[in-house]
Design a protein around this motif. Structure first.
Motif, PDB file in Angstrom:
ATOM      1  N   ALA A  83     -10.377 -10.438  16.113  1.00 51.65           N
ATOM      2  CA  ALA A  83      -9.996 -11.216  14.931  1.00 51.65           C
ATOM      3  C   ALA A  83      -9.864 -12.867  15.246  1.00 51.65           C
ATOM      4  N   GLY A  84     -11.365 -13.337  15.012  1.00 49.55           N
ATOM      5  CA  GLY A  84     -11.296 -14.643  15.321  1.00 49.55           C
ATOM      6  C   GLY A  84     -11.536 -14.857  16.678  1.00 49.55           C
ATOM      7  N   PRO A  85     -10.816 -15.915  17.385  1.00 46.51           N
ATOM      8  CA  PRO A  85     -10.936 -15.908  18.684  1.00 46.51           C
ATOM      9  C   PRO A  85     -10.175 -15.019  19.632  1.00 46.51           C
ATOM     10  N   GLY A  86      -9.212 -14.268  19.179  1.00 47.64           N
ATOM     11  CA  GLY A  86      -8.573 -13.403  19.767  1.00 47.64           C
ATOM     12  C   GLY A  86      -8.593 -11.801  19.388  1.00 47.64           C
ATOM     13  N   MET A  87      -7.574 -11.231  19.894  1.00 50.35           N
ATOM     14  CA  MET A  87      -7.558  -9.800  19.444  1.00 50.35           C
ATOM     15  C   MET A  87      -6.216  -9.522  18.809  1.00 50.35           C
TER      16      MET A  87
ATOM     17  N   GLU B  72      -0.756 -11.655  25.098  1.00 58.40           N
ATOM     18  CA  GLU B  72      -1.803 -12.518  25.266  1.00 58.40           C
ATOM     19  C   GLU B  72      -2.789 -12.799  24.026  1.00 58.40           C
ATOM     20  N   GLY B  73      -3.315 -11.472  23.345  1.00 58.72           N
ATOM     21  CA  GLY B  73      -3.961 -11.588  22.406  1.00 58.72           C
ATOM     22  C   GLY B  73      -5.418 -11.699  22.744  1.00 58.72           C
ATOM     23  N   SER B  74      -5.824 -11.486  23.960  1.00 58.47           N
ATOM     24  CA  SER B  74      -7.075 -11.861  24.571  1.00 58.47           C
ATOM     25  C   SER B  74      -7.286 -11.123  25.733  1.00 58.47           C
ATOM     26  N   VAL B  75      -8.645 -10.604  26.157  1.00 56.04           N
ATOM     27  CA  VAL B  75      -8.687  -9.563  27.258  1.00 56.04           C
ATOM     28  C   VAL B  75      -9.033 -10.458  28.258  1.00 56.04           C
ATOM     29  N   THR B  76      -9.565 -11.893  28.091  1.00 58.94           N
ATOM     30  CA  THR B  76      -9.654 -12.756  29.392  1.00 58.94           C
ATOM     31  C   THR B  76      -8.158 -13.316  29.788  1.00 58.94           C
ATOM     32  N   ARG B  77      -7.197 -13.802  28.839  1.00 59.23           N
ATOM     33  CA  ARG B  77      -6.163 -13.984  29.411  1.00 59.23           C
ATOM     34  C   ARG B  77      -5.225 -13.000  29.909  1.00 59.23           C
ATOM     35  N   ALA B  78      -5.157 -11.795  29.358  1.00 55.11           N
ATOM     36  CA  ALA B  78      -4.515 -10.781  29.836  1.00 55.11           C
ATOM     37  C   ALA B  78      -4.888 -10.430  31.242  1.00 55.11           C
ATOM     38  N   ALA B  79      -6.335 -10.195  31.561  1.00 57.32           N
ATOM     39  CA  ALA B  79      -6.828 -10.065  32.879  1.00 57.32           C
ATOM     40  C   ALA B  79      -6.500 -11.013  33.850  1.00 57.32           C
ATOM     41  N   ASP B  80      -6.264 -12.270  33.474  1.00 55.28           N
ATOM     42  CA  ASP B  80      -5.851 -13.385  34.367  1.00 55.28           C
ATOM     43  C   ASP B  80      -4.547 -13.148  34.727  1.00 55.28           C
ATOM     44  N   GLY B  81      -3.640 -12.595  33.308  1.00 55.54           N
ATOM     45  CA  GLY B  81      -2.237 -12.481  33.833  1.00 55.54           C
ATOM     46  C   GLY B  81      -1.897 -11.392  34.714  1.00 55.54           C
ATOM     47  N   LEU B  82      -2.926 -10.458  34.773  1.00 58.01           N
ATOM     48  CA  LEU B  82      -2.533  -9.343  35.621  1.00 58.01           C
ATOM     49  C   LEU B  82      -3.274  -9.479  37.072  1.00 58.01           C
TER      50      LEU B  82
END
Length: 316
Positions: A65-69, A29-39
């Motif tokens: 890095a910018g808007p993501g990780m 996901e390259g994002s803590v928020t999206r990764a959390a939502d997916g799990l």
């Protein structure tokens, strides 16, 4: 790091398999928020898992890095083994518990081109939002020769598109077939409701050739013209379908030949007109491809059936 060493580390009290799932989600996901939502986790729980991973491996692993990780070099070295372990857990263990799309929380990833996104994504998203509201979608653009490895690693669930040069070792299923159409600018006053062979030969052509392919998507037109002893004038060859209507609008003396569904989408924006080609061309087949590793995985089976159903109404 090998799978064996990953599993050995998993016995350490400071690391458990849930953290590998967190790594997998962050990588995808390259994002803590999206990764959390997916799990199905809170953002704070996901951040806590990332902190534990960083402590265990002595490395940031994922940095802002910018808007993501973005993954660090160490994370990139770990990724193949972690994705393999998580893929095995999902494909061979979790799948045995069944898959309920109504309650599932996961991200489905698809390999597709920009054309695929225009044609495939709307009906797929409509189905998934209705049947699996907690699941998310992610698209990837990868070279054809890299598709098997991406599917095998679990980084993508399916590859959708034409893929004329189908890599060996993948399952495939045809979703629908559609013919080619000819596109001309709405500002072209010379071409009427039908384009003649003389006109298409006289005009310059815009073709789409993906970076990993040796021939253009409209190769069928080229072959038919060559059969008649005609060599067309290719003014522009590009790896991007989305630029085609913009180029035709700017240069009305040019023409392009594309799959019908794509031409239909382009025509909605009033920059181009869709016409039948002046010569008969074979239909264009679009398929879904998957790796044998997930052939019996219940989530992937459900996904494939859902996508197949989404395109059953498409005209031949």
């Amino acid at each position: 790091m090998t799978i064996i060493s990953i599993m050995y580390d998993a016995h350490d009290p400071k690391l458990d398999l849930n953290l590998l799932l967190a790594f997998d989600a962050l990588w995808r996901e390259g994002s803590v928020t999206r990764a959390a939502d997916g799990l199905g986790l809170t953002q704070s729980a996901m951040s806590h898992a990332l902190r534990r991973l960083r402590q265990f491996y002595g490395d940031p692993l994922f940095v802002k890095a910018g808007p993501g990780m973005r993954p660090t070099p160490k994370a990139e070295r770990l990724a193949p083994s972690v994705l393999s372990v998580v893929g095995t857990v999902r494909g061979e263990l979790l799948s045995q518990a069944g898959f309920d799309p109504a309650t599932a929380r996961r991200s489905f990833a698809f390999c597709m081109t920009d054309m695929g996104e225009l044609v495939f994504l709307p009906p797929i998203m409509e189905r998934l939002r209705a049947l699996a509201p907690r699941c998310r979608i992610r698209t990837l653009q990868v070279a054809t020769e890299a598709v098997p490895a991406v599917l095998e690693s679990g980084e993508a669930d399916l590859a959708l598109g034409s893929m004329h040069l189908v890599p060996e070792g993948l399952y495939r299923q045809e979703l629908f077939r559609h013919p080619f159409v000819t596109l001309v600018s709405t500002r072209n006053g010379e071409v009427g409701d039908r384009m003649t062979l003389e006109q298409i030969v006289r005009m310059g052509h815009v073709t789409v050739t993906l970076s990993d392919r040796s021939e253009p998507y409209d190769r069928a037109l080229e072959v038919e013209l060559e059969r008649r002893g005609i060599r067309r004038d290719v003014v522009l060859s590009t790896p991007h379908f989305l630029v085609v209507p913009l180029i035709l609008d700017r240069f009305p003396d040019l023409v392009a030949t594309v799959p019908r569904e794509l031409g239909t989408v382009f025509a909605r924006y009033d920059a181009v007109r869709v016409l039948p080609p002046p010569v008969d061309l074979p239909a264009f087949s679009l398929r879904q491809h998957w790796h044998p590793r997930v052939h019996h995985d219940e989530a992937n089976v459900w996904l494939r059936r859902t996508i197949k159903a989404a395109f059953e109404g498409y005209p031949e």
